[in-house]
Write an enzyme that holds these catalytic residues in place. Structure first.
Site, short mmCIF file in Angstrom:
data_model
loop_
_atom_site.label_atom_id
_atom_site.label_comp_id
_atom_site.label_asym_id
_atom_site.label_seq_id
_atom_site.Cartn_x
_atom_site.Cartn_y
_atom_site.Cartn_z
N ARG A 134 8.72 5.79 15.03
CA ARG A 134 8.47 7.15 14.64
C ARG A 134 8.23 8.27 15.88
NH1 ARG A 134 3.21 5.32 11.07
NH2 ARG A 134 2.37 4.10 12.60
N GLU A 163 6.74 6.22 19.31
CA GLU A 163 6.09 5.03 19.12
C GLU A 163 6.95 3.64 19.04
OE1 GLU A 163 2.89 5.48 16.25
OE2 GLU A 163 3.22 3.47 15.51
N TYR A 222 -7.08 -5.39 9.03
CA TYR A 222 -6.54 -4.15 8.92
C TYR A 222 -7.54 -3.02 8.27
CZ TYR A 222 -3.62 -0.13 9.08
OH TYR A 222 -3.04 1.27 9.30
N ARG A 274 0.05 -7.54 16.78
CA ARG A 274 1.49 -6.56 17.09
C ARG A 274 0.90 -5.37 17.97
NH1 ARG A 274 6.69 -7.41 17.82
NH2 ARG A 274 7.72 -5.73 17.14
N ASP A 327 -8.84 0.76 7.53
CA ASP A 327 -8.84 2.10 7.52
C ASP A 327 -10.02 2.69 8.20
OD1 ASP A 327 -6.16 2.87 7.09
OD2 ASP A 327 -6.46 2.86 4.96
N ARG A 339 0.69 -1.33 0.12
CA ARG A 339 0.06 0.08 -0.14
C ARG A 339 0.82 1.31 0.09
NH1 ARG A 339 -2.34 1.26 5.22
NH2 ARG A 339 -1.20 0.40 6.76
N ARG A 375 6.07 7.10 -6.71
CA ARG A 375 5.47 8.16 -7.58
C ARG A 375 6.52 8.83 -8.45
NH1 ARG A 375 2.52 10.88 -3.54
NH2 ARG A 375 0.49 9.87 -3.20
P1 FAD Z 1 -11.79 0.52 17.85
O1 FAD Z 1 -11.50 2.11 17.49
O2 FAD Z 1 -10.59 -0.36 18.17
O3 FAD Z 1 -13.21 0.56 18.66
C1 FAD Z 1 -13.46 -0.73 19.32
C2 FAD Z 1 -14.17 -0.29 20.64
O4 FAD Z 1 -14.59 -1.36 21.35
C3 FAD Z 1 -12.98 0.16 21.74
O5 FAD Z 1 -12.94 1.43 22.05
C4 FAD Z 1 -12.80 -0.98 22.66
O6 FAD Z 1 -12.31 -0.43 24.03
C5 FAD Z 1 -14.20 -1.40 22.71
N1 FAD Z 1 -14.46 -2.88 23.18
C6 FAD Z 1 -13.39 -3.94 22.81
N2 FAD Z 1 -13.97 -5.22 23.61
C7 FAD Z 1 -15.12 -4.49 24.42
C8 FAD Z 1 -15.73 -5.11 25.28
N3 FAD Z 1 -15.60 -6.55 25.76
N4 FAD Z 1 -16.75 -4.44 26.13
C9 FAD Z 1 -16.77 -2.95 25.69
N5 FAD Z 1 -16.16 -2.51 24.71
C10 FAD Z 1 -15.29 -3.15 24.16
N6 FAD Z 1 -7.01 4.49 10.16
C11 FAD Z 1 -7.05 5.38 9.24
O7 FAD Z 1 -8.00 5.47 8.20
N7 FAD Z 1 -5.99 6.32 8.96
C12 FAD Z 1 -4.63 6.31 10.08
O8 FAD Z 1 -4.02 7.03 9.84
C13 FAD Z 1 -4.86 5.19 10.60
N8 FAD Z 1 -3.97 5.15 11.69
C14 FAD Z 1 -3.66 4.14 12.43
C15 FAD Z 1 -2.66 4.10 13.36
C16 FAD Z 1 -2.29 2.95 14.03
C17 FAD Z 1 -1.28 2.68 15.19
C18 FAD Z 1 -3.53 1.92 14.19
C19 FAD Z 1 -3.35 0.82 15.02
C20 FAD Z 1 -4.47 2.07 13.44
C21 FAD Z 1 -4.77 2.94 12.42
N9 FAD Z 1 -5.79 3.21 11.64
C22 FAD Z 1 -5.93 4.53 10.68
C23 FAD Z 1 -6.91 2.38 11.81
C24 FAD Z 1 -7.97 2.86 12.60
O9 FAD Z 1 -7.66 2.80 14.16
C25 FAD Z 1 -9.20 1.93 12.81
O10 FAD Z 1 -9.80 1.95 11.45
C26 FAD Z 1 -10.33 2.11 13.66
O11 FAD Z 1 -9.95 2.85 14.91
C27 FAD Z 1 -11.35 1.03 13.73
O12 FAD Z 1 -12.46 1.29 14.38
P2 FAD Z 1 -13.31 0.10 15.22
O13 FAD Z 1 -14.48 1.00 15.62
O14 FAD Z 1 -13.59 -0.93 14.32
O15 FAD Z 1 -12.13 -0.35 16.43
N1 UDP Z 2 7.61 1.38 5.77
C1 UDP Z 2 8.78 1.24 5.73
N2 UDP Z 2 9.29 2.56 6.01
C2 UDP Z 2 8.82 3.81 6.38
C3 UDP Z 2 7.34 3.85 6.67
C4 UDP Z 2 6.96 2.46 6.38
O1 UDP Z 2 9.37 0.33 5.36
O2 UDP Z 2 9.39 4.66 6.27
C5 UDP Z 2 6.75 0.01 5.89
C6 UDP Z 2 6.69 -0.84 7.01
O3 UDP Z 2 6.83 -2.33 6.67
C7 UDP Z 2 5.16 -0.67 7.42
C8 UDP Z 2 4.58 -0.46 6.15
O4 UDP Z 2 5.32 0.20 5.31
O5 UDP Z 2 4.82 -1.59 8.07
C9 UDP Z 2 3.25 0.42 6.23
O6 UDP Z 2 3.38 1.62 6.76
P1 UDP Z 2 2.63 2.70 7.00
O7 UDP Z 2 3.08 3.85 7.60
O8 UDP Z 2 1.74 2.95 5.85
O9 UDP Z 2 1.26 2.07 8.15
P2 UDP Z 2 0.94 2.08 9.52
O10 UDP Z 2 2.19 1.79 10.20
O11 UDP Z 2 1.01 3.81 9.73
O12 UDP Z 2 -0.41 1.41 9.81
#
Ligand code: FAD
Ligand code: UDP
Length: 367
Positions: free
Chosen positions: A278, A298, A346, A247, A348, A170, A174
């Site tokens: 990062r 992080e 995974y 993870r 978004d 993903r 470019r």
């Molecule tokens: P969650 O946000 O995890 O909500 C689930 C909720 O259920 C939580 O609040 C939890 O406490 C609750 N829950 C779980 N079990 C129970 C239980 N037994 N009883 C009561 N409550 C419970 N997406 C993007 O589009 N852009 C980004 O830049 C982006 N960055 C990310 C960076 C990181 C580090 C990570 C890990 C994810 C990222 N994502 C990003 C993805 C994004 O976080 C998710 O798409 C989104 O949060 C998912 O929403 P959800 O409601 O499915 O889950």
């Molecule tokens: N990645 C990398 N170098 C970077 C940034 C990302 O090799 O500087 C790779 C790494 O394997 C990572 C994947 O690209 O797990 C996706 O990264 P991204 O930042 O898009 O995802 P996020 O960790 O924010 O979900």
């Protein structure tokens, strides 16, 4: 008695609750945490919205989803353009003409393409079988060695040759001078942070925090006709077939008495000598001009029960395990499983919202 009990106040739960409530259904939302908004939760520190569970940038090409989120709060013009630091030099991400110029001094797309082509040719990979081969086939050895290898191995705690190619697919490549990390039509950060967005979505809806469905299942399962469960699917079934792996991440946040630490919201630290991947400087997501700044390092972390689940590990073992749980979930007529934890996916944010919108539509069509 409610029409729906929604377990989880993240984006999936909030979207579903908002839409069925607007259609006249009665809903109760619970979350085991002490706040709403799930993993996109932001907390105000020194006037800065801090992304507590990692940087979240909203991007989508789905106009429906974009209009929907913008109906609650305005979004700003933030465009994600991370900087990568390797051996004390800075590079632009994603891989684009700026990066190629910084790496090789090339100035035209033809020169950059020739350089990458030469390296791809040397690598001679036709069908990439793992992340290393995928990276070498996509961008060649120099970029793999400088900007991918050490970062990825820290992030996942495994050698690139042992990781699935899909992780890297993903990342855009470019041949223009364009540092936008995403290709989507729309992008931005909700003004006032994600908590403000989810607060608006849940306006007028009963929400009970600090309420864990799993430990209070006997009391809660009869409060509604139907239950939307967005927690971990294996936990719902008491890990009957075994635990799904994740993870995890660990965050170290500090407030600094200076206005600007790194000049960008996201700086990736590639070298393995840094234990973190990062540093996020939160104010830059909203062009903040506060006198202080808040930064978060992080750190990738192994996962064990009790730690936060961040990234799914979609290898063969976990995919097979999830298939078994999914089959069992489909037999539970009172429950629907949705969102990143219940679908072990995974996802978004825009995809999560779209998926919850589709579910609400389906539920409402069935009366
Ligand atoms: P969650 O946000 O995890 O909500 C689930 C909720 O259920 C939580 O609040 C939890 O406490 C609750 N829950 C779980 N079990 C129970 C239980 N037994 N009883 C009561 N409550 C419970 N997406 C993007 O589009 N852009 C980004 O830049 C982006 N960055 C990310 C960076 C990181 C580090 C990570 C890990 C994810 C990222 N994502 C990003 C993805 C994004 O976080 C998710 O798409 C989104 O949060 C998912 O929403 P959800 O409601 O499915 O889950
Ligand atoms: N990645 C990398 N170098 C970077 C940034 C990302 O090799 O500087 C790779 C790494 O394997 C990572 C994947 O690209 O797990 C996706 O990264 P991204 O930042 O898009 O995802 P996020 O960790 O924010 O979900």
């Amino acid at each position: 008695m409610y029409n729906y009990l929604i377990v989880g106040a993240g984006l999936f739960g909030a979207t579903f609750a908002n839409l069925v409530k607007a259609a006249g259904k009665s809903v109760l939302v619970i979350d085991k945490r002490n706040h709403i908004a799930g993993n996109c939760y932001t907390e105000n520190v020194e006037g800065i919205n801090v992304h507590k569970y990692g940087a979240h940038i909203f991007h989508t090409s789905n106009k429906n989803v974009w209009n929907y989120v913008n109906s609650f709060v305005a979004f700003n013009r933030y465009t994600n353009s991370p900087i990568a630091k390797f051996k004390d030099k800075l590079y632009n991400l994603p891989f684009n003409m700026n990066t190629f110029n910084q790496l090789w001094g090339v100035q035209t797309p033809a020169e950059a393409m020739a350089k990458i082509e030469e390296q791809r040719h040397q690598a001679n990979i036709t069908e990439p079988k793992n992340l290393e081969e995928q990276a070498r086939a996509l961008v060649g050895g120099d970029i793999y060695e400088a900007l991918i290898k050490e970062y990825t191995e820290k992030q996942w705690g495994r050698k690139c040759a042992e990781l699935p190619a899909s992780i890297i697919k993903r990342l855009p490549v470019r041949f223009t001078f364009d540092n936008n990390y995403f290709n989507d039509l729309y992008q931005g950060i909700p003004c006032g942070g994600y908590t403000a967005l989810v607060e608006k979505m849940l306006e007028g809806i009963e929400v009970r925090l600090n309420t864990d469905f799993i430990t209070s299942r006997n009391d809660l399962k009869s409060v509604a006709d139907k239950i939307i469960y967005t927690g971990p699917i294996d936990e719902f079934f008491n890990h009957l077939f075994g635990k799904l792996e994740y993870r995890s991440l660990r965050f170290e946040t500090e407030t600094l008495d200076i206005p600007n630490y790194q000049g960008n919201a996201v700086v990736n630290y590639i070298d393995s000598k840094y234990p973190f991947t990062r540093i996020i400087e939160h104010k830059h997501f909203e062009f903040g001009s506060q006198p202080k700044t808040v930064i978060t390092r992080e750190y990738p972390d192994s996962w064990a029960l009790g730690k936060e689940r961040f990234y799914t590990v979609n290898d063969e073992r976990n995919s097979n395990l999830y298939t078994k749980y999914k089959a069992l979930a489909e037999q539970q007529s009172k429950y629907v499983f949705g969102g990143r934890l219940a679908e072990y996916k995974y996802y978004d944010m825009d995809d999560v919202i779209e998926s919850a919108m589709n579910l609400a539509k389906k539920e409402l069509a069935n009366g």
